[in-house]
Design an enzyme around this catalytic site. Sequence first.
Site, short mmCIF file in Angstrom:
data_model
loop_
_atom_site.label_atom_id
_atom_site.label_comp_id
_atom_site.label_asym_id
_atom_site.label_seq_id
_atom_site.Cartn_x
_atom_site.Cartn_y
_atom_site.Cartn_z
N ASN A 56 39.59 46.08 31.90
CA ASN A 56 39.91 45.76 33.30
C ASN A 56 41.42 45.54 33.42
O ASN A 56 41.97 44.57 32.88
CB ASN A 56 39.11 44.51 33.68
CG ASN A 56 39.34 44.07 35.11
OD1 ASN A 56 40.46 44.07 35.60
ND2 ASN A 56 38.27 43.67 35.77
N ASP B 28 35.19 37.10 29.55
CA ASP B 28 34.01 37.40 30.37
C ASP B 28 34.04 36.44 31.55
O ASP B 28 34.26 35.24 31.38
CB ASP B 28 32.70 37.27 29.60
CG ASP B 28 31.60 38.05 30.31
OD1 ASP B 28 31.73 39.28 30.42
OD2 ASP B 28 30.64 37.43 30.81
N ASP C 50 38.51 39.23 44.84
CA ASP C 50 39.65 38.41 45.25
C ASP C 50 39.89 38.38 46.77
O ASP C 50 40.18 37.31 47.31
CB ASP C 50 40.94 38.87 44.54
CG ASP C 50 41.05 38.33 43.13
OD1 ASP C 50 40.30 37.39 42.78
OD2 ASP C 50 41.90 38.83 42.37
N HIS D 154 40.40 30.58 37.66
CA HIS D 154 39.52 30.38 36.51
C HIS D 154 40.17 30.94 35.23
O HIS D 154 40.22 30.28 34.20
CB HIS D 154 38.17 31.05 36.78
CG HIS D 154 38.26 32.48 37.21
ND1 HIS D 154 39.16 32.93 38.16
CD2 HIS D 154 37.60 33.60 36.80
CE1 HIS D 154 39.05 34.23 38.31
NE2 HIS D 154 38.09 34.66 37.49
N ARG D 155 40.69 32.17 35.33
CA ARG D 155 41.29 32.81 34.14
C ARG D 155 42.59 32.11 33.76
O ARG D 155 42.86 31.88 32.58
CB ARG D 155 41.56 34.30 34.45
CG ARG D 155 42.20 35.09 33.30
CD ARG D 155 42.14 36.57 33.57
NE ARG D 155 40.75 36.99 33.75
CZ ARG D 155 40.19 37.20 34.94
NH1 ARG D 155 40.89 37.15 36.06
NH2 ARG D 155 38.90 37.50 35.01
O1 LIG Z 1 37.86 38.82 42.42
C1 LIG Z 1 37.81 38.62 41.23
N1 LIG Z 1 38.84 37.96 40.64
C2 LIG Z 1 38.84 37.60 39.36
O2 LIG Z 1 39.81 37.01 38.86
C3 LIG Z 1 37.69 37.95 38.63
N2 LIG Z 1 37.34 37.74 37.38
C4 LIG Z 1 36.14 38.32 37.24
N3 LIG Z 1 35.73 38.89 38.38
C5 LIG Z 1 34.49 39.64 38.66
O3 LIG Z 1 33.66 39.55 37.55
C6 LIG Z 1 33.62 40.80 36.84
C7 LIG Z 1 33.86 40.52 35.40
O4 LIG Z 1 33.00 41.26 34.59
P1 LIG Z 1 33.39 41.40 33.07
O5 LIG Z 1 33.82 40.06 32.54
O6 LIG Z 1 32.34 42.12 32.36
O7 LIG Z 1 34.74 42.28 33.13
P2 LIG Z 1 34.95 43.84 33.31
O8 LIG Z 1 33.67 44.57 33.07
O9 LIG Z 1 35.63 44.05 34.60
O10 LIG Z 1 35.98 44.17 32.12
P3 LIG Z 1 35.75 43.89 30.53
O11 LIG Z 1 36.64 42.72 30.20
O12 LIG Z 1 34.32 43.56 30.30
O13 LIG Z 1 36.21 45.13 29.83
C8 LIG Z 1 34.77 41.60 37.40
O14 LIG Z 1 34.57 43.00 37.28
C9 LIG Z 1 34.81 41.13 38.83
O15 LIG Z 1 33.79 41.74 39.57
C10 LIG Z 1 36.67 38.67 39.26
N4 LIG Z 1 36.73 39.03 40.54
MG LIG Z 2 32.54 44.06 31.46
#
Ligand SMILES: O=c1[nH]c(=O)c2ncn([C@@H]3O[C@H](COP(=O)(O)OP(=O)(O)OP(=O)(O)O)[C@@H](O)[C@H]3O)c2[nH]1
Ligand SMILES: [Mg+2]
Length: 198
Positions: free
Chosen positions: A10, A70, A156, A181-182
């Site tokens: 991501n 995650d 967001d 959060h992050r």
């Molecule tokens: O508006 C948002 N602001 C943020 O700060 C945020 N952090 C997480 N999210 C949501 O939660 C999913 C994580 O899923 P996730 O942890 O599996 O990540 P991902 O699949 O995008 O990438 P990877 O790290 O797995 O490769 C993401 O896709 C988003 O939909 C966010 N949305």
């Molecule tokens: Mg993911």
Amino acid sequence: MKEIVVATKNAGKVAELAAALAPLQIAVKSVSDYGAIEEPEETGTTFTDNALLKARYYAQATGRACLADDSGLEADGLGGEPGVYSARFAGPGATDRANNEKLLAELNARPGAARTARFRCVLAFCDTNGQVLTADGTCEGIIIEEGQGSGGFGYDPLFFMPEYRKTLAEMTVAEKNAVSHRGRAVQVMVKQLAGYFS
Ligand SMILES: O=c1[nH]c(=O)c2ncn([C@@H]3O[C@H](COP(=O)(O)OP(=O)(O)OP(=O)(O)O)[C@@H](O)[C@H]3O)c2[nH]1
Ligand SMILES: [Mg+2]
């Protein structure tokens, strides 16, 4: 050499994590620097399970110390959904736009449902000896009716923080890292990593 691989596909997370790791003054790499590595299946039912699964998987695949994330959104009006399924809320490989539309449709289908929500993030670090560190963070907000702002990623534009009178998409990376959060999780992780790399 002191280096860490930000183990996520991501790009939004990469930008936020790389900015927050800069004070460590170590080389920050991304998984794309190590060839075409397939994404692991996120089979965990908790953020911690999936963060650890991804950190271990990418450390094995790259042969480097990796930091995985995650994270997801818990909407109170939806009983905590989409949670760990936030990336796949509107189906496998869903776009942010489709996920946002589904979130609004589900909330609008429940008149009177709470609009309060929180983001959760668990970070997991795993080195090539299998040593693990974890950190987590949350941030509270409100799901608004229509998106505002073009920064950030994911949900967001719909996530409004009343104390800052902004959505997360209306903040710079530095502003978002100070309250998200992050950002909160990575501040805790940076302290642990400073000890690890010293
Ligand atoms: O508006 C948002 N602001 C943020 O700060 C945020 N952090 C997480 N999210 C949501 O939660 C999913 C994580 O899923 P996730 O942890 O599996 O990540 P991902 O699949 O995008 O990438 P990877 O790290 O797995 O490769 C993401 O896709 C988003 O939909 C966010 N949305
Ligand atoms: Mg993911």
